[in-house]
Design an enzyme around this catalytic site. Structure first.
Site, short mmCIF file in Angstrom:
data_model
loop_
_atom_site.label_atom_id
_atom_site.label_comp_id
_atom_site.label_asym_id
_atom_site.label_seq_id
_atom_site.Cartn_x
_atom_site.Cartn_y
_atom_site.Cartn_z
N ARG A 71 -14.76 4.74 5.28
CA ARG A 71 -14.75 6.19 5.51
C ARG A 71 -14.45 6.44 6.98
NH1 ARG A 71 -20.83 6.72 4.07
NH2 ARG A 71 -20.61 4.76 5.19
N ASP A 129 3.92 -1.20 13.20
CA ASP A 129 4.15 0.19 12.80
C ASP A 129 5.59 0.54 13.15
OD1 ASP A 129 1.86 2.55 12.11
OD2 ASP A 129 3.89 3.24 12.62
N CYS A 154 -7.92 11.34 1.83
CA CYS A 154 -8.12 10.59 0.57
C CYS A 154 -8.40 11.46 -0.64
CB CYS A 154 -9.22 9.57 0.76
SG CYS A 154 -8.77 8.29 1.94
N LYS A 213 -5.53 13.90 -2.12
CA LYS A 213 -4.33 13.26 -2.70
C LYS A 213 -4.71 12.28 -3.82
CE LYS A 213 -3.68 9.32 0.42
NZ LYS A 213 -3.99 8.27 -0.57
N LYS A 254 -10.47 1.96 -7.18
CA LYS A 254 -10.36 2.83 -5.99
C LYS A 254 -10.25 4.30 -6.40
CE LYS A 254 -9.68 4.33 -1.88
NZ LYS A 254 -10.77 4.45 -0.92
N1 LIG Z 1 -7.92 7.15 6.05
C1 LIG Z 1 -8.88 6.72 5.26
O1 LIG Z 1 -10.05 7.06 5.42
C2 LIG Z 1 -8.55 5.78 4.13
C3 LIG Z 1 -9.58 5.08 3.49
C4 LIG Z 1 -9.27 4.19 2.47
C5 LIG Z 1 -7.95 4.05 2.06
N2 LIG Z 1 -6.97 4.76 2.67
C6 LIG Z 1 -5.59 4.55 2.24
O2 LIG Z 1 -4.94 3.69 3.17
C7 LIG Z 1 -3.57 4.06 3.31
C8 LIG Z 1 -3.28 4.37 4.76
O3 LIG Z 1 -4.05 5.48 5.13
P1 LIG Z 1 -4.19 5.91 6.67
O4 LIG Z 1 -5.16 7.03 6.69
O5 LIG Z 1 -4.41 4.71 7.50
O6 LIG Z 1 -2.70 6.46 6.93
P2 LIG Z 1 -2.03 6.81 8.33
O7 LIG Z 1 -1.02 7.84 8.01
O8 LIG Z 1 -3.08 7.07 9.36
O9 LIG Z 1 -1.30 5.45 8.75
C9 LIG Z 1 -0.20 4.91 8.12
C10 LIG Z 1 0.67 4.25 9.17
O10 LIG Z 1 1.69 3.53 8.50
C11 LIG Z 1 2.89 3.62 9.27
N3 LIG Z 1 4.00 3.27 8.37
C12 LIG Z 1 4.43 3.90 7.26
N4 LIG Z 1 5.43 3.22 6.68
C13 LIG Z 1 5.63 2.11 7.42
C14 LIG Z 1 6.50 1.00 7.33
N5 LIG Z 1 7.38 0.91 6.30
N6 LIG Z 1 6.46 0.06 8.28
C15 LIG Z 1 5.60 0.15 9.29
N7 LIG Z 1 4.72 1.16 9.44
C16 LIG Z 1 4.73 2.14 8.51
C17 LIG Z 1 2.88 5.05 9.77
O11 LIG Z 1 3.70 5.21 10.91
C18 LIG Z 1 1.38 5.22 10.10
O12 LIG Z 1 1.09 4.88 11.44
C19 LIG Z 1 -3.35 5.24 2.37
O13 LIG Z 1 -2.90 4.76 1.14
C20 LIG Z 1 -4.75 5.80 2.20
O14 LIG Z 1 -4.91 6.48 0.99
C21 LIG Z 1 -7.23 5.61 3.70
#
Ligand SMILES: NC(=O)c1ccc[n+]([C@@H]2O[C@H](COP(=O)([O-])OP(=O)(O)OC[C@H]3O[C@@H](n4cnc5c(N)ncnc54)[C@H](O)[C@@H]3O)[C@@H](O)[C@H]2O)c1
Length: 444
Positions: free
Chosen positions: A154, A30, A263, A266, A207
């Site tokens: 989820r 991260d 999710c 957006k 998705k």
């Molecule tokens: N949260 C959910 O329930 C869920 C479920 C399915 C899919 N998703 C998808 O998964 C993706 C991530 O979601 P999330 O909820 O985990 O997001 P999040 O914001 O909790 O985590 C993303 C992480 O990525 C890090 N990051 C961003 N750019 C970076 C880079 N270039 N290098 C290193 N680290 C970097 C950020 O600091 C952050 O910690 C999104 O596209 C989301 O739509 C989320």
């Protein structure tokens, strides 16, 4: 097998920990140094049941690492998952892919041999193909493949969802990439989960189609609840009645304050934006987005009406802030719209949530915090249930009502039944059901 996961958020952390549990050597990267330091100090920055132990055990076993050093994590990795955020782009509804492309550029620079670069982030159709061109442009000298592997977990049941998914979807153009992904997911597929191999575009669309459809069901049941309020009928029974139809089923048919989270809001916007851009407008999804925005914006009015037009001067206890139960995620939570509107209308707000922290969001500045639902309700003019936490289901409603200045409840999750409320002093407003008057008025 060495695996790198870029982005240690909800998806990256859960995926990384589960993959380490399978025995792979996993490096979660991260760019947020504070987050990485916390993780390396054994503190988990999100609330997700079971995640602390899973991370602790796999770190102890030496299979799970947290780092800011993307180059070292990607070097010699067989697979690199991109799990960074894809928020709504400022200025329009499309997904902002800046984090994804930055991660891809950093990965490209770090590649030192064959690796599969896998999008686990939710990304619009066309992204895998663009990433392939981007990385090829930056590194014509290395062998790599790209795969699209959307995540369906989820929050609140993320570990179970990752380990026991309904299906795993992989979009790819190479047998070699398929073999790597088949090996990674073998511990899951051997217990029966289907692994669907497809092209990039279908994987990416699956998705958005899944989230768009689920959001549509929620918007449908919310509007049906509004109709019940106007014409009579009980949404609980109506939803059960249609849910028993096997063509329909019961999931995502519970009315609420409007969907939130990281999710649905957006992803529905991004799907609509993609469809507009492609010249195939998705008017159904546009309507879902509009209906949900309207529902959340209308929450204040719903509360104000209960007070005859304005909640000014009232003390209002909010039970639950997170967008849903079992998570501390506040992204697009209805609380972020309702609470500032209440305070702007001169209501005093006291909140209780089992896991959301006091400095969780600027929208909560100036409100009071309680240590329990009972503390929050004491002396209040109304209780509003915003999140369906299980601990609210078992509250002693008689005790709660007695401690309040006026026993009024606005239940935006329909947690309670007429039977539970029958002996209490509550005036009870819920969704898609008729208002229940207090027992004294009912018997009068
Ligand atoms: N949260 C959910 O329930 C869920 C479920 C399915 C899919 N998703 C998808 O998964 C993706 C991530 O979601 P999330 O909820 O985990 O997001 P999040 O914001 O909790 O985590 C993303 C992480 O990525 C890090 N990051 C961003 N750019 C970076 C880079 N270039 N290098 C290193 N680290 C970097 C950020 O600091 C952050 O910690 C999104 O596209 C989301 O739509 C989320």
């Amino acid at each position: 097998m060495k695996i790198a996961v870029i982005g240690a958020g909800y998806v990256g952390l859960v995926s990384g920990a589960c993959l380490a549990e399978f025995g792979f050597d996993v490096f979660c990267v991260d760019h947020d140094g504070k987050k990485v330091a916390e993780l390396n100090a054994g503190r988990i920055p999100i609330h997700e049941t079971g995640l602390d132990k899973l991370i602790h055990d796999n770190r102890e076993a030496g299979r799970l690492h947290f780092t800011m050093d993307l180059k070292a994590a990607v070097a010699k990795a067989d697979a690199v998952f991109i799990a960074v955020s894809t928020p709504t782009r400022r200025g329009d509804d499309a997904a902002d892919l800046a984090y994804v492309h930055k991660a891809a550029a950093d990965i490209a620079a770090a590649l030192d041999g064959y690796s599969v670069i896998i999008t686990k982030s939710t990304v619009p159709v066309g992204t895998a193909r663009k990433l392939k061109a981007q990385i090829r442009g930056l590194r014509p000298d290395v062998e790599f493949d790209v795969a699209a592997n959307p995540e369906f977990l989820r929050e609140g049941s993320a570990i179970g969802d990752f380990l026991h998914p309904d299906r795993i979807v992989v979009g790819s153009e190479s047998k070699r990439a398929q073999d790597v992904l088949r090996k990674i997911y073998q511990p899951i597929t051997q217990s029966g989960a289907p692994l669907i191999f497809t092209d990039f575009e279908s994987a990416e669309l699956i998705k958005y189609a899944a989230n768009g459809y689920l959001a549509m069901r929620l918007a449908f049941v919310n509007q049906l609840a509004d109709l019940c309020e106007k014409v009579g009928g009980d949404i609980t029974v109506v939803a059960q009645g249609i849910g028993h139809d096997q063509r329909i089923g019961h999931h995502y048919l519970h009315p609420g304050p409007g969907y939130g989270g990281s999710c649905f809001p957006k992803d529905t916007r991004a799907l609509a934006a993609t469809a507009r851009e492609a010249g195939a407008p998705f008017s159904l999804i546009e309507a879902v987005v509009g209906a949900n925005d309207k529902r959340k914006a209308g929450l204040f009015q719903r509360v104000a009406q209960v007070f005859g037009g304005t909640p000014a001067g009232k003390r209002i206890a909010i039970l639950g802030l997170a967008f849903k139960a079992e998570t501390d995620d506040l992204r697009d939570a209805p609380a972020l719209e309702l609470i500032p509107a209440l305070t702007a209308a001169s209501a005093s707000v006291v909140a209780y949530d089992p896991v959301v922290s006091k400095n969780g969001a600027p929208a909560f500045a100036g409100i009071d915090w309680a240590d329990s639902a009972y503390d929050a309700a004491a002396g209040a003019d109304a209780v509003i249930v915003l999140t369906e936490w299980n601990e609210f289901r078992g509250l002693d409603l008689g005790k709660l009502a007695k401690s309040m200045r006026t026993p009024l409840m606005i239940d935006l999750r329909n947690l309670y039944s007429a039977g539970e409320l029958a002996k209490t002093a509550f005036t009870y407003h819920s969704l898609g059901r008729q208002t229940m008057k207090p027992v004294t008025e009912r018997s009068a």
